[in-house]
Design a protein around this motif. Structure first.
Motif, PDB file in Angstrom:
ATOM      1  N   ASP A   1       0.852  -1.177   0.000  1.00 56.83           N
ATOM      2  CA  ASP A   1       0.000   0.000   0.000  1.00 56.83           C
ATOM      3  C   ASP A   1       0.901   1.245   0.000  1.00 56.83           C
ATOM      4  N   CYS A   2       0.455   2.293  -0.678  1.00 57.90           N
ATOM      5  CA  CYS A   2       1.325   3.474  -0.834  1.00 57.90           C
ATOM      6  C   CYS A   2       1.715   4.085   0.525  1.00 57.90           C
ATOM      7  N   PHE A   3       0.832   4.023   1.510  1.00 54.69           N
ATOM      8  CA  PHE A   3       1.134   4.679   2.798  1.00 54.69           C
ATOM      9  C   PHE A   3       2.218   3.909   3.556  1.00 54.69           C
TER      10      PHE A   3
ATOM     11  N   ILE B   1       4.145  10.552 -10.274  1.00 55.76           N
ATOM     12  CA  ILE B   1       3.007   9.937  -9.588  1.00 55.76           C
ATOM     13  C   ILE B   1       1.751   9.971 -10.462  1.00 55.76           C
ATOM     14  N   ASP B   2       1.282   8.772 -10.783  1.00 54.90           N
ATOM     15  CA  ASP B   2       0.071   8.596 -11.594  1.00 54.90           C
ATOM     16  C   ASP B   2      -0.949   7.868 -10.713  1.00 54.90           C
ATOM     17  N   PRO B   3      -1.649   8.596  -9.859  1.00 55.53           N
ATOM     18  CA  PRO B   3      -2.463   7.971  -8.818  1.00 55.53           C
ATOM     19  C   PRO B   3      -3.881   7.668  -9.321  1.00 55.53           C
TER      20      PRO B   3
ATOM     21  N   PRO C   1      -2.723  -4.961 -20.540  1.00 54.76           N
ATOM     22  CA  PRO C   1      -2.484  -5.603 -19.242  1.00 54.76           C
ATOM     23  C   PRO C   1      -2.815  -4.688 -18.056  1.00 54.76           C
ATOM     24  N   HIS C   2      -3.094  -3.421 -18.330  1.00 58.13           N
ATOM     25  CA  HIS C   2      -3.489  -2.478 -17.264  1.00 58.13           C
ATOM     26  C   HIS C   2      -4.532  -1.548 -17.869  1.00 58.13           C
ATOM     27  N   LEU C   3      -5.426  -1.048 -17.024  1.00 58.48           N
ATOM     28  CA  LEU C   3      -6.485  -0.162 -17.513  1.00 58.48           C
ATOM     29  C   LEU C   3      -5.933   1.153 -18.058  1.00 58.48           C
TER      30      LEU C   3
ATOM     31  N   PRO D   1      -2.218   2.310 -18.587  1.00 57.89           N
ATOM     32  CA  PRO D   1      -0.747   2.460 -18.597  1.00 57.89           C
ATOM     33  C   PRO D   1      -0.367   3.780 -19.248  1.00 57.89           C
ATOM     34  N   LYS D   2       0.599   4.463 -18.692  1.00 62.19           N
ATOM     35  CA  LYS D   2       1.030   5.731 -19.292  1.00 62.19           C
ATOM     36  C   LYS D   2       1.995   5.435 -20.445  1.00 62.19           C
ATOM     37  N   PRO D   3       1.995   6.280 -21.490  1.00 63.91           N
ATOM     38  CA  PRO D   3       2.931   6.066 -22.591  1.00 63.91           C
ATOM     39  C   PRO D   3       4.381   6.154 -22.086  1.00 63.91           C
TER      40      PRO D   3
ATOM     41  N   GLY E   1       4.605  -0.663 -14.136  1.00 65.37           N
ATOM     42  CA  GLY E   1       6.040  -0.352 -14.070  1.00 65.37           C
ATOM     43  C   GLY E   1       6.590   0.596 -15.118  1.00 65.37           C
ATOM     44  N   THR E   2       5.746   1.440 -15.708  1.00 60.72           N
ATOM     45  CA  THR E   2       6.255   2.326 -16.766  1.00 60.72           C
ATOM     46  C   THR E   2       7.408   3.205 -16.263  1.00 60.72           C
ATOM     47  N   THR E   3       7.269   3.758 -15.067  1.00 58.03           N
ATOM     48  CA  THR E   3       8.342   4.614 -14.532  1.00 58.03           C
ATOM     49  C   THR E   3       9.635   3.813 -14.338  1.00 58.03           C
TER      50      THR E   3
ATOM     51  N   CYS F   1       5.965   1.137  -5.830  1.00 61.71           N
ATOM     52  CA  CYS F   1       5.039   0.157  -5.263  1.00 61.71           C
ATOM     53  C   CYS F   1       3.701   0.242  -5.970  1.00 61.71           C
ATOM     54  N   ASP F   2       2.972  -0.846  -5.863  1.00 64.52           N
ATOM     55  CA  ASP F   2       1.568  -0.885  -6.277  1.00 64.52           C
ATOM     56  C   ASP F   2       0.916  -1.914  -5.373  1.00 64.52           C
ATOM     57  N   ASN F   3      -0.359  -1.708  -5.046  1.00 66.36           N
ATOM     58  CA  ASN F   3      -0.972  -2.678  -4.130  1.00 66.36           C
ATOM     59  C   ASN F   3      -1.604  -3.864  -4.853  1.00 66.36           C
TER      60      ASN F   3
HETATM   61  C1  LIG Z   1      -3.259   5.176 -12.766  1.00 67.17           C
HETATM   62  S1  LIG Z   1      -2.619   3.635 -12.283  1.00 67.17           S
HETATM   63  C2  LIG Z   1      -0.885   3.772 -12.605  1.00 67.17           C
HETATM   64  C3  LIG Z   1      -0.479   3.239 -13.946  1.00 67.17           C
HETATM   65  C4  LIG Z   1       1.009   3.354 -14.205  1.00 67.17           C
HETATM   66  N1  LIG Z   1       1.423   4.726 -14.370  1.00 67.17           N
HETATM   67  C5  LIG Z   1       1.437   2.560 -15.441  1.00 67.17           C
HETATM   68  O1  LIG Z   1       1.878   3.169 -16.428  1.00 67.17           O
HETATM   69  O2  LIG Z   1       1.274   1.341 -15.421  1.00 67.17           O
HETATM   70  C6  LIG Z   1      -2.731   3.727 -10.544  1.00 67.17           C
HETATM   71  C7  LIG Z   1      -2.261   2.469  -9.818  1.00 67.17           C
HETATM   72  O3  LIG Z   1      -2.391   2.707  -8.417  1.00 67.17           O
HETATM   73  C8  LIG Z   1      -2.586   1.449  -7.776  1.00 67.17           C
HETATM   74  N2  LIG Z   1      -3.146   1.770  -6.438  1.00 67.17           N
HETATM   75  C9  LIG Z   1      -4.373   2.240  -6.133  1.00 67.17           C
HETATM   76  N3  LIG Z   1      -4.482   2.469  -4.822  1.00 67.17           N
HETATM   77  C10 LIG Z   1      -3.276   2.158  -4.266  1.00 67.17           C
HETATM   78  C11 LIG Z   1      -2.744   2.211  -2.950  1.00 67.17           C
HETATM   79  N4  LIG Z   1      -3.492   2.609  -1.908  1.00 67.17           N
HETATM   80  N5  LIG Z   1      -1.454   1.847  -2.758  1.00 67.17           N
HETATM   81  C12 LIG Z   1      -0.686   1.426  -3.798  1.00 67.17           C
HETATM   82  N6  LIG Z   1      -1.147   1.342  -5.067  1.00 67.17           N
HETATM   83  C13 LIG Z   1      -2.419   1.713  -5.304  1.00 67.17           C
HETATM   84  C14 LIG Z   1      -3.489   0.690  -8.718  1.00 67.17           C
HETATM   85  O4  LIG Z   1      -3.367  -0.707  -8.570  1.00 67.17           O
HETATM   86  C15 LIG Z   1      -3.019   1.193 -10.110  1.00 67.17           C
HETATM   87  O5  LIG Z   1      -2.165   0.272 -10.724  1.00 67.17           O
END
Ligand SMILES: C[S@@+](CC[C@H](N)C(=O)[O-])C[C@H]1O[C@@H](n2cnc3c(N)ncnc32)[C@H](O)[C@@H]1O
Length: 263
Positions: free
Chosen positions: A11-13, A29-31, A192-194, A196-198, A224-226, A240-242
Motif C-alpha cells: 500500500d502506498c502509505f 506519480i500517476d495515482p 495488461p493495465h487499464l 498504462p502511461k505512454p 512499471g512504466t516509470t 510500489c503498487d498494491n
Molecule cells: C493510474 S494507475 C498507474 C499506472 C502506471 N502509471 C502505469 O503506467 O502502469 C494507478 C495504480 O495505483 C494502484 N493503487 C491504487 N491504490 C493504491 C494504494 N493505496 N497503494 C498502492 N497502489 C495503489 C493501482 O493498482 C493502479 O495500478
C-alpha cells in the motif's frame, strides 16, 4: 529503508513510511483519479478521494530532496484541487502540463469532449534539475525550418538559425495512449493495465527532471512504466503498487518482455 531498483507490492502509505526523508530526486506519480473505472479508482465521495490524495501527498513531500521535483497526473478538475494543496504546502509551481491524448476520446454532447489529462509539475525549492536540452522536440513548420537552416531568419537585426535538435518543449504534450500505439489492424488490443502511461511520455519527464544515477520514486507504479523509463535512462527507481498482478507484470517488463505484444 527499502532496496533500490525494486517494485514492492505494498500500500502506498506503508511504502512511503519506509522511504528515508530527503532521499528522492524525482517523484512521478500517476495515482487514482476517482473515475470509477476499477475498484482501485473508486471512492465513496469526492471528499474521500481528496482526503486520500492529500494524505499520500503529505507523506511524499518530506521524502523529496530540497532539489527534488514532483509530477502528478490527474483530471483537470482534480488537478485544480491538488494544485492548491501543493501551494498550501509551499511547493514551487512550475507548469500545468496538458497531455493531449489525441485518440480514444469518449463522446460528449452536452459539453466539449474530454481529451486531455493534466500533469502538475512542482519542485521543492527554486534549486532543481531541468535538462531542457535533452527534451527538445521537432519544429512545427518543416518548410520554414529547412529554409532557415540555410539562410537563417532575421530577428531583431540578428540572424537566427534553428537548433538542430529541435525547439524547446512546451506545456502541451502530444502522446498517443499505449492502447492506440499498439493497435493491430486498426483494433485496440486488450491491455495488461487499464491506464498504462505512454513510456515515451514518462521518459520525457525522467530525462528533464533527473540525471543519471538519480533516485526516482513512483508509489502507484501499475505495470512499471516509470521503472522501465528509469532502467532505459540509467536512473535508479523505487516503486510500489498494491496489486500483485500489476507488480508481476511490471517485473516481466523489466526483464525486457514486450507485454503489449499479442501472442
Ligand atoms: C493510474 S494507475 C498507474 C499506472 C502506471 N502509471 C502505469 O503506467 O502502469 C494507478 C495504480 O495505483 C494502484 N493503487 C491504487 N491504490 C493504491 C494504494 N493505496 N497503494 C498502492 N497502489 C495503489 C493501482 O493498482 C493502479 O495500478
Amino acid at each position: 529503508m527499502l532496496k533500490e531498483n525494486k517494485i514492492y507490492r505494498m500500500d502506498c502509505f506503508e511504502f512511503l513510511d519506509k522511504i528515508d526523508n530527503n532521499s528522492i530526486d524525482l517523484a512521478v506519480i500517476d495515482p487514482p483519479y476517482n473515475l470509477k473505472k476499477a475498484d482501485w479508482d473508486t471512492f465513496n465521495s469526492h471528499k474521500d478521494f481528496l482526503d486520500f490524495t492529500f494524505k499520500w501527498i503529505d507523506k511524499l513531500i518530506p521524502k523529496l530532496k530540497k532539489t527534488g521535483s514532483l509530477y502528478i497526473f490527474n483530471t483537470p478538475f482534480n488537478s485544480a484541487h491538488i494544485l492548491q494543496h501543493l501551494i498550501d504546502k509551499r511547493l514551487v509551481f512550475q507548469n500545468w502540463i496538458v497531455w493531449d491524448k489525441r485518440d480514444g476520446l469518449a463522446s460528449a454532447k452536452r459539453k466539449y469532449v474530454n481529451g486531455q489529462e493534466t500533469i502538475l509539475f512542482f519542485t521543492k525549492s527554486r534549486d532543481y534539475t531541468f535538462n531542457f536540452e535533452s527534451i527538445r522536440i521537432p519544429y512545427d513548420s518543416e518548410n520554414r525550418i529547412a529554409h532557415a537552416k540555410v539562410k537563417g531568419i532575421l530577428k531583431r537585426g540578428k540572424r537566427w538559425f534553428p537548433n538542430p535538435k529541435g525547439k524547446l518543449c512546451g506545456e502541451i504534450w502530444h502522446f498517443s495512449s499505449e492502447r492506440h500505439k499498439n493497435k493491430i489492424n486498426g483494433k485496440t488490443p486488450k491491455m495488461p493495465h487499464l491506464t498504462p502511461k505512454p513510456l515515451d511520455m514518462i521518459e520525457r519527464i525522467v530525462k528533464a527532471s533527473s540525471n543519471k544515477n538519480d533516485f526516482v520514486l513512483d508509489c502507484f507504479i501499475g505495470i512499471g512504466t516509470t521503472a522501465v523509463a528509469c532502467k532505459n535512462l540509467h536512473r535508479n527507481f523505487i516503486g510500489c503498487d498494491n496489486s500483485s498482478e500489476y507488480v508481476a507484470i511490471a517485473n516481466e517488463r523489466l526483464k525486457n518482455r514486450n507485454i503489449f505484444k499479442q501472442d
